[in-house]
Every structure is written in structure tokens, then in C-alpha cells.
Motif scaffolding. Structure first.
Motif, PDB file in Angstrom:
ATOM      1  N   TRP A 139      78.207 -26.682  22.183  1.00  0.00           N
ATOM      2  CA  TRP A 139      79.273 -26.297  23.112  1.00  0.00           C
ATOM      3  C   TRP A 139      80.259 -25.360  22.419  1.00  0.00           C
ATOM      4  O   TRP A 139      80.655 -24.329  22.982  1.00  0.00           O
ATOM      5  N   MET A 140      80.634 -25.679  21.188  1.00  0.00           N
ATOM      6  CA  MET A 140      81.569 -24.831  20.444  1.00  0.00           C
ATOM      7  C   MET A 140      80.984 -23.444  20.193  1.00  0.00           C
ATOM      8  O   MET A 140      81.699 -22.438  20.221  1.00  0.00           O
ATOM      9  N   MET A 141      79.684 -23.381  19.935  1.00  0.00           N
ATOM     10  CA  MET A 141      79.034 -22.116  19.616  1.00  0.00           C
ATOM     11  C   MET A 141      78.640 -21.340  20.860  1.00  0.00           C
ATOM     12  O   MET A 141      77.903 -20.350  20.763  1.00  0.00           O
ATOM     13  N   GLY A 142      79.145 -21.723  22.009  1.00  0.00           N
ATOM     14  CA  GLY A 142      78.785 -21.084  23.273  1.00  0.00           C
ATOM     15  C   GLY A 142      78.828 -19.566  23.259  1.00  0.00           C
ATOM     16  O   GLY A 142      77.874 -18.909  23.716  1.00  0.00           O
ATOM     17  N   VAL A 176      73.619 -38.027  15.732  1.00  0.00           N
ATOM     18  CA  VAL A 176      73.124 -36.666  15.526  1.00  0.00           C
ATOM     19  C   VAL A 176      73.012 -35.936  16.863  1.00  0.00           C
ATOM     20  O   VAL A 176      73.430 -34.774  16.997  1.00  0.00           O
ATOM     21  N   GLU A 177      72.486 -36.604  17.857  1.00  0.00           N
ATOM     22  CA  GLU A 177      72.330 -35.983  19.175  1.00  0.00           C
ATOM     23  C   GLU A 177      73.681 -35.604  19.765  1.00  0.00           C
ATOM     24  O   GLU A 177      73.858 -34.495  20.289  1.00  0.00           O
ATOM     25  N   GLY A 178      74.652 -36.501  19.668  1.00  0.00           N
ATOM     26  CA  GLY A 178      75.971 -36.210  20.214  1.00  0.00           C
ATOM     27  C   GLY A 178      76.677 -35.101  19.458  1.00  0.00           C
ATOM     28  O   GLY A 178      77.292 -34.208  20.071  1.00  0.00           O
ATOM     29  N   SER A 179      76.601 -35.116  18.121  1.00  0.00           N
ATOM     30  CA  SER A 179      77.261 -34.068  17.340  1.00  0.00           C
ATOM     31  C   SER A 179      76.616 -32.712  17.581  1.00  0.00           C
ATOM     32  O   SER A 179      77.293 -31.677  17.579  1.00  0.00           O
ATOM     33  N   THR A 180      75.313 -32.703  17.810  1.00  0.00           N
ATOM     34  CA  THR A 180      74.622 -31.442  18.101  1.00  0.00           C
ATOM     35  C   THR A 180      75.096 -30.871  19.428  1.00  0.00           C
ATOM     36  O   THR A 180      75.299 -29.650  19.554  1.00  0.00           O
ATOM     37  N   ARG A 181      75.293 -31.724  20.429  1.00  0.00           N
ATOM     38  CA  ARG A 181      75.804 -31.236  21.719  1.00  0.00           C
ATOM     39  C   ARG A 181      77.189 -30.631  21.562  1.00  0.00           C
ATOM     40  O   ARG A 181      77.492 -29.584  22.155  1.00  0.00           O
ATOM     41  N   VAL A 182      78.049 -31.268  20.786  1.00  0.00           N
ATOM     42  CA  VAL A 182      79.400 -30.741  20.563  1.00  0.00           C
ATOM     43  C   VAL A 182      79.335 -29.390  19.855  1.00  0.00           C
ATOM     44  O   VAL A 182      80.023 -28.435  20.240  1.00  0.00           O
ATOM     45  N   TYR A 183      78.503 -29.312  18.835  1.00  0.00           N
ATOM     46  CA  TYR A 183      78.365 -28.060  18.101  1.00  0.00           C
ATOM     47  C   TYR A 183      77.864 -26.935  19.010  1.00  0.00           C
ATOM     48  O   TYR A 183      78.399 -25.816  18.997  1.00  0.00           O
TER      49      TYR A 183
END
Length: 433
Positions: free
Chosen positions: A173-176, A164-171
Motif C-alpha cells: 500500500w505504501m509503495m502504491g 508476514v502477510e499483513g506487513s507485506t500488504r502494508v508495504y
């Protein structure tokens, strides 16, 4: 009388849901006005509810269909980035133009959709009360809870928390681009720093359409967060005559399974997916009703009917259909899922975009249905899963307590009670608790 302004994404499903709350408030003597780009006026079809257009310079009349087409079919990473940029541009426009509109309209309170940060930020900046409404899955974050856009089922383990923590970081970043727009507008509005949707929620009241038993285990929701179930009172089917329902339902004497398929209002142009669903239902000798919400043309409709669909319509009386259906094939949008649960209709979730993966994960977690890939599932895969939904009573049994919870959650009347109580207004209807 209190004048409420509704600020939400310019999407039909969000406007349609909030219109139910708007009507409830109007019946209590209040005034409600939706505010957005000119094209969104088409979503407000009740003469008792107002609409005020802003943003014509940057979001002129006629520009919304192209934006909706990008949302429905981003097609590539570049396409997805364009959708995020559209979101950012809408938030920027609303943050710049809402203050003057709220003042000119003499608005007293903002009803802010959780998916649009501008409503809460502008209200906060001018000292106006605002209430957050989660039309989709709540954006409220807490450790270990997968974001609504993620397909993960909740698991109480260190490994799952790391995912969850890793997927949240990716999300994030995408939503920058969207986060940077929120941060810039917060600074311009002289607000404390923030950059994400969950940082723009009301300190007075937050209202969600789901019930606790359908969500993952929550431990950190604020005390002013309220689960009211579907605003549109999904547990009550419309009072339609047998003649009005006849084009949509199988004969009462039919012994064939009745399956209903709908992919919602925004991603309903998936003809190839509807073809696989129709072929699967033909193999099951099931009666299939498809609602395509205008996403298909006449030739595609005729083709689906030839393949195996019993009935294909643009729009159907969904609550009445679900009350009769033995199973639903759905994109896992929050509204449709809650309606299906209220009707105790098992769900085959085919998540396509947005918060559909999170909805499908909760369908699986709560045991009220199954999920499958809308892209990778073969006809045989769909047949196997639908056969399980039709044959195994456990799915409907697990729906029973959730359906009961929806029945007593209160819907739009309770949401209106909460809003009036938060603003210290006389409450027209006795509180549901």
C-alpha cells in the motif's frame, strides 16, 4: 565481444558493486556501459567502463544530491512518500528513454539491478536478453519470508506467516505510487500486466550476493537463481603495505579490543549515533575506528575523537580493517554484512532504512551477531551488546561455515560465468558450479 548495459538505481553502493562485475566482464573481452541520469556518471570511475547519460530533461545535472538527501533522511510520512515518488519518476524516465539508448549503443544484453524495474521491462519489451542482479537482499517473494525491508526474523508458524502477510500488504500500500508507475510503463511497453519489482526479474539468470546459509529458508527460488556471494570477493583483503594500513589499525602490540563502526555511504551523517557508539567503546576501553563516508564535518570528527573514537576517517580499506577487527557496528547493509561474515567479524547491526531491517534480522537469525535500535539504544545498551560480541566465541564460530561458503561461492568471476552461460557465450573462466 558482447556489449552489456547496466541499469541500476542511481546510488553509489549499487553502482560500486556492479562496477566489480563490469570490470570482470571487461577483462573477458566484453564491453560494459552504465546508463542513467547525468549525475550518475560520477560513480563510474574506471576508464574501461562506459557511461551514457539519459533523462536530462526530467533529471538534469545537479539534481541527484537533493534526491539522495531525501532518501537518506525522509523525516516523515510525507518525506517517505516523496522518496517513493522519486523512485517512480526514475523508473518512468528509464522506461521511456532506455529503448533508444540501447539501440543507439548497440547493446546486446542488459544487467538489471533487482531494485530498478526498468532494466528488465525495457529489455523484455524489445526482445533483448537480461540478467537480474541482487546487489541488496533479493526481492524474490515467497510465502512466510519477510520482505527485505521488514525487521522480522523467520519463524515457521501460522502466526508468523500471518504477520508476514499483513506487513507485506502494508508495504505494498505504501509503495502504491511506484507500483502504479511500473504497471503504467508495462502497459505502455506492451508487456503482460505487472506492478512490483519481483515481477520484473529475468527468466534467464538471477544472481544474488548472499549465500544460502545467511538467508531465511527458501523453498521457491527458481532454478536459474544463483547465490555467488559478494561480487567484490570480500574474502580477500587488499594487498596494502603496513605503512598504508597504519592510519586505520591499532598497533600490532595492542591488547585492547578493536571495534570498527560504519553506517554505509548513504546514511552516514548520523552524528548522534556515532557519539553513542564512541561513548560505548570508551567504556569498554576499546580501540574504535569510525568510517563516516563523508557524512560528518571536521568539527564532528574532532568531537568524536574527544569523546572516545581512536580514529575517524571518511573512507577506510574496509576489507583489511575487518580482517583485523574484533567486532563491527554496522547499519546492516548487505555489502558490509557479507564482508564481515567473510572476515568472521561479529556484527552489531543498527538498521536505519531500506533493507537494513531485513539484513539485521538475518544477522540475528543466523547467529552471527546482535541487533539494536539505532534510535532507542542507550550507551549502556550498546556496551552490553558489544561486550557479548567480544566475549562470547559462539558468534565467530557460527560465522565459520558461512565464511567458508562465501569463499567458494565464486563472487564476480562466477557471476560472469553464469551470465556467459545464460547467453551461450564462450566462458572465459571455468564454472564454479
Amino acid at each position: 565481444m558482447t556489449h552489456f548495459a547496466v541499469v541500476a538505481p542511481a546510488l553509489y553502493s549499487h553502482f560500486n558493486t556492479l562496477m566489480v562485475l563490469a570490470r570482470e566482464l571487461v577483462t573477458r573481452g566484453h564491453r560494459v556501459t552504465f546508463i542513467h541520469r547525468p549525475d550518475a556518471a560520477a560513480y563510474v570511475k574506471d576508464a574501461r567502463v562506459g557511461f551514457h547519460a539519459i533523462g536530462a530533461a526530467t533529471h538534469p545535472a545537479g539534481s541527484l544530491p537533493a534526491m539522495l538527501a531525501r532518501v537518506a533522511n525522509p523525516g516523515s510520512p510525507l518525506g517517505l512518500r516523496r522518496v517513493i515518488l522519486d523512485m517512480a519518476a526514475s523508473t518512468e524516465m528509464l522506461c521511456r528513454e532506455l529503448p533508444a539508448a540501447l539501440k543507439a549503443l548497440q547493446v546486446d544484453c542488459v544487467l538489471a539491478d533487482q531494485m530498478e524495474a526498468a532494466g528488465g521491462m525495457v529489455a523484455e519489451s524489445i526482445g533483448m536478453p537480461f540478467i537480474s542482479i541482487a546487489c541488496a537482499l533479493p526481492v524474490n517473494r515467497e510465502p512466510g519470508i519477510p520482505l527485505p525491508v521488514m525487521p522480522f526474523v523467520y519463524e515457521d508458524s501460522e502466526r508468523a506467516f500471518k504477520i508476514v502477510e499483513g506487513s507485506t500488504r502494508v508495504y505494498d500500500w505504501m509503495m502504491g505510487p511506484h507500483h502504479r508507475a511500473i504497471a503504467a510503463e508495462a502497459e505502455r511497453l506492451d508487456l503482460p500486466p505487472r506492478s512490483m519489482l519481483h515481477e520484473c526479474l529475468s527468466p534467464l539468470a538471477q544472481i544474488a550476493q548472499i549465500v544460502p546459509g545467511f538467508d531465511f529458508p527458501r523453498r521457491e527460488l527458481p532454478a536459474h537463481f544463483h547465490h555467488v556471494g559478494p561480487l567484490h570477493a570480500a574474502n580477500v583483503a587488499p594487498a596494502l603495505s603496513p605503512q598504508e594500513l597504519a592510519p586505520f589499525l591499532p598497533p600490532a602490540s595492542s591488547t585492547r579490543p578493536f571495534i570498527y563502526a560504519s553506517l554505509g555511504t548513504l546514511v552516514s551523517d548520523r552524528y548522534s549515533l556515532f557519539k553513542r557508539i564512541a561513548k560505548a567503546c570508551k567504556q569498554l576501553d576499546a580501540d574504535l575506528l569510525i568510517a563516516h563516508c563523508g557524512g560528518l564535518n571536521d568539527a564532528q570528527v574532532r568531537s568524536l575523537e574527544a569523546i572516545g573514537a581512536t580514529r575517524v576517517h571518511a573512507y577506510v580499506p574496509q576489507l583489511a580493517v575487518l580482517a583485523r577487527a574484533d567486532a563491527i557496528v554496522s547499519h546492516a547493509g548487505a555489502n558490509t554484512i557479507m564482508e564481515a561474515v567473510a572476515a568472521r567479524t561479529p556484527i552489531l547491526a543498527l538498521p536505519i532504512a531500506f533493507d537494513h531491517p531485513g539484513g539485521a534480522a538475518r544477522v540475528e537469525y543466523s547467529g552471527v551477531g546482535l541487533r539494536a535500535s539505532p534510535r532507542m539504544s542507550s550507551v549502556a545498551d550498546l556496551v552490553r551488546k558489544l561486550r557479548r560480541l567480544l566475549a562470547e566465541p559462539d558468534f565467530a564460530a557460527r560465522m565459520a561455515p558461512l565464511s567458508d561458503a562465501i569463499r567458494v561461492a565464486g563472487g564476480a568471476p562466477r557471476a560472469a560465468d553464469i551470465i556467459e552461460a545464460a547467453l551461450h557465450l564462450p566462458t572465459a573462466v571455468a564454472s564454479h558450479g
